[in-house]
Write a protein that holds these residues in place. Sequence first.
Motif, PDB file in Angstrom:
ATOM      1  N   ILE A   1       0.843  -1.128   0.055  1.00  0.00           N
ATOM      2  CA  ILE A   1      -0.361   0.252   0.275  1.00  0.00           C
ATOM      3  C   ILE A   1       0.935   1.237   0.619  1.00  0.00           C
ATOM      4  N   GLY A   2       0.667   2.243  -1.186  1.00  0.00           N
ATOM      5  CA  GLY A   2       1.834   3.168  -1.007  1.00  0.00           C
ATOM      6  C   GLY A   2       0.972   4.150  -0.619  1.00  0.00           C
ATOM      7  N   ILE A   3      -0.472   4.567  -1.909  1.00  0.00           N
ATOM      8  CA  ILE A   3      -0.969   5.370  -1.861  1.00  0.00           C
ATOM      9  C   ILE A   3      -2.715   5.710  -1.186  1.00  0.00           C
ATOM     10  N   VAL A   4      -3.134   6.443  -0.479  1.00  0.00           N
ATOM     11  CA  VAL A   4      -4.144   6.655   0.499  1.00  0.00           C
ATOM     12  C   VAL A   4      -5.191   7.632   0.421  1.00  0.00           C
ATOM     13  N   LEU A   5      -5.967   6.788  -0.509  1.00  0.00           N
ATOM     14  CA  LEU A   5      -7.094   7.939   0.228  1.00  0.00           C
ATOM     15  C   LEU A   5      -7.946   8.055   1.027  1.00  0.00           C
TER      16      LEU A   5
ATOM     17  N   ALA B   1       0.471  10.972  -7.515  1.00  0.00           N
ATOM     18  CA  ALA B   1       1.083  10.191  -6.034  1.00  0.00           C
ATOM     19  C   ALA B   1       1.792   9.376  -6.800  1.00  0.00           C
ATOM     20  N   ALA B   2       1.769   8.652  -7.678  1.00  0.00           N
ATOM     21  CA  ALA B   2       2.664   7.556  -8.273  1.00  0.00           C
ATOM     22  C   ALA B   2       3.789   8.195  -8.564  1.00  0.00           C
ATOM     23  N   SER B   3       3.707   9.241  -8.463  1.00  0.00           N
ATOM     24  CA  SER B   3       5.361   9.759  -9.670  1.00  0.00           C
ATOM     25  C   SER B   3       5.901   9.675  -8.270  1.00  0.00           C
ATOM     26  N   ARG B   4       5.635  10.610  -6.777  1.00  0.00           N
ATOM     27  CA  ARG B   4       5.527  11.172  -5.902  1.00  0.00           C
ATOM     28  C   ARG B   4       6.405   9.889  -4.617  1.00  0.00           C
TER      29      ARG B   4
ATOM     30  N   SER C   1      -0.792  15.554   0.022  1.00  0.00           N
ATOM     31  CA  SER C   1      -0.140  16.185  -1.325  1.00  0.00           C
ATOM     32  C   SER C   1      -0.990  16.282  -2.131  1.00  0.00           C
ATOM     33  N   ASP C   2      -2.277  16.464  -1.547  1.00  0.00           N
ATOM     34  CA  ASP C   2      -3.570  17.309  -2.139  1.00  0.00           C
ATOM     35  C   ASP C   2      -4.512  16.364  -2.126  1.00  0.00           C
ATOM     36  N   PHE C   3      -6.241  17.127  -2.060  1.00  0.00           N
ATOM     37  CA  PHE C   3      -7.294  17.106  -1.570  1.00  0.00           C
ATOM     38  C   PHE C   3      -7.925  17.447  -2.836  1.00  0.00           C
TER      39      PHE C   3
ATOM     40  N   VAL D   1       2.243   8.428   0.775  1.00  0.00           N
ATOM     41  CA  VAL D   1       1.159   9.227   0.033  1.00  0.00           C
ATOM     42  C   VAL D   1       0.144   9.180   0.562  1.00  0.00           C
ATOM     43  N   THR D   2      -0.577  10.316   0.670  1.00  0.00           N
ATOM     44  CA  THR D   2      -1.977  10.798   1.515  1.00  0.00           C
ATOM     45  C   THR D   2      -2.104  11.093   0.868  1.00  0.00           C
ATOM     46  N   ILE D   3      -4.053  11.900   0.114  1.00  0.00           N
ATOM     47  CA  ILE D   3      -4.723  12.507  -0.410  1.00  0.00           C
ATOM     48  C   ILE D   3      -5.754  12.534   0.226  1.00  0.00           C
TER      49      ILE D   3
END
Length: 313
Positions: A73-77, A146-149, A127-129, A105-107
């Motif tokens: 798990i690398g990106i969490v919305l 997010a994937a790039s980060r 990192s974003d909303f 990375v979280t959104i």
Amino acid sequence: MNIPANISFLRQDQASGGDAVQNWAAVSRVLIVGNDAECLETSRELVESLGYACSTSPDALSALRLIAADSSIGIVLVDVQMEALDGVFLLNEISERFMALRPLVTIAVGEDLAADLTVQSMRAGASDFLVKPVTVNCLSISLRQAASRWTRLAQQFRAAAIHPQGLELAADAAVQSAVPAEPSFSDLHDLGVKIIKSRQSRSKFIDPGLLNEAAWGILLDLAVAGLRGERVATSSACAAAQVPLSTALRHVNQLIAAGLIRRVGDPKDKRRTFLELQPRAFDMMNGYLRTSWEIHRAKPARIGPFNRSRYAA
């Protein structure tokens, strides 16, 4: 807010050591967290349709268990407006418990995010909303960023595990990469600050009155504040215009009449007003900053030797 003492989190990402690092190199699963089961399923299908492996979690505690147990798990919305333990709590816990140990990375996602909630989310590491209802295009852009980060972070963690100076080496490799990364809101904010400083320095060489960019200065100032999730006091926005107060106020009124900005009263002080960009204007300025960011990151084109014969008399 702290996790209750009787809640135990498995730290397989720590226990497995090098295996977890190998997982970072290969996969980055998206985790969506929210209380609404129907919305979760719709979001999962949408994310998977964009080509990402995806899992869902109905609350903050189960999400923390999943993140601890699954190093892929690398990106969490995160829905910041969940009941009980809300999304800001979850963002803070992810930041404090995991981000120093692995690439994550979280959104943040929410309905009509208020300025204070946006600021809380960004301070908690988001990192974003995204504002509901989230469009496919907005979701796609945010996930790509997010994937790039995540890729850059994974490179840094892998390099750090291999070499004592791995973080510096990975950072250099990321800068030299042929594929430029998508900018985060933090990147755009920093760029906006640089542009404002650059614009202010021009007054040392050129009369600001000749540039006739008072309205542009106001828009830039509001865009930078908007990326922080903040409003700007009217007096501060007028100062950003670098013209007499009366002239700046005239430009403010013109921008309001054009539907680009709006005044918002201060509930604590009726004598004070704030300015903020209208959604359409924020999107316009965000697009400008993204374009400028790409220009700043682009490598200069290689050109041949200066041909003096072209300019010979």
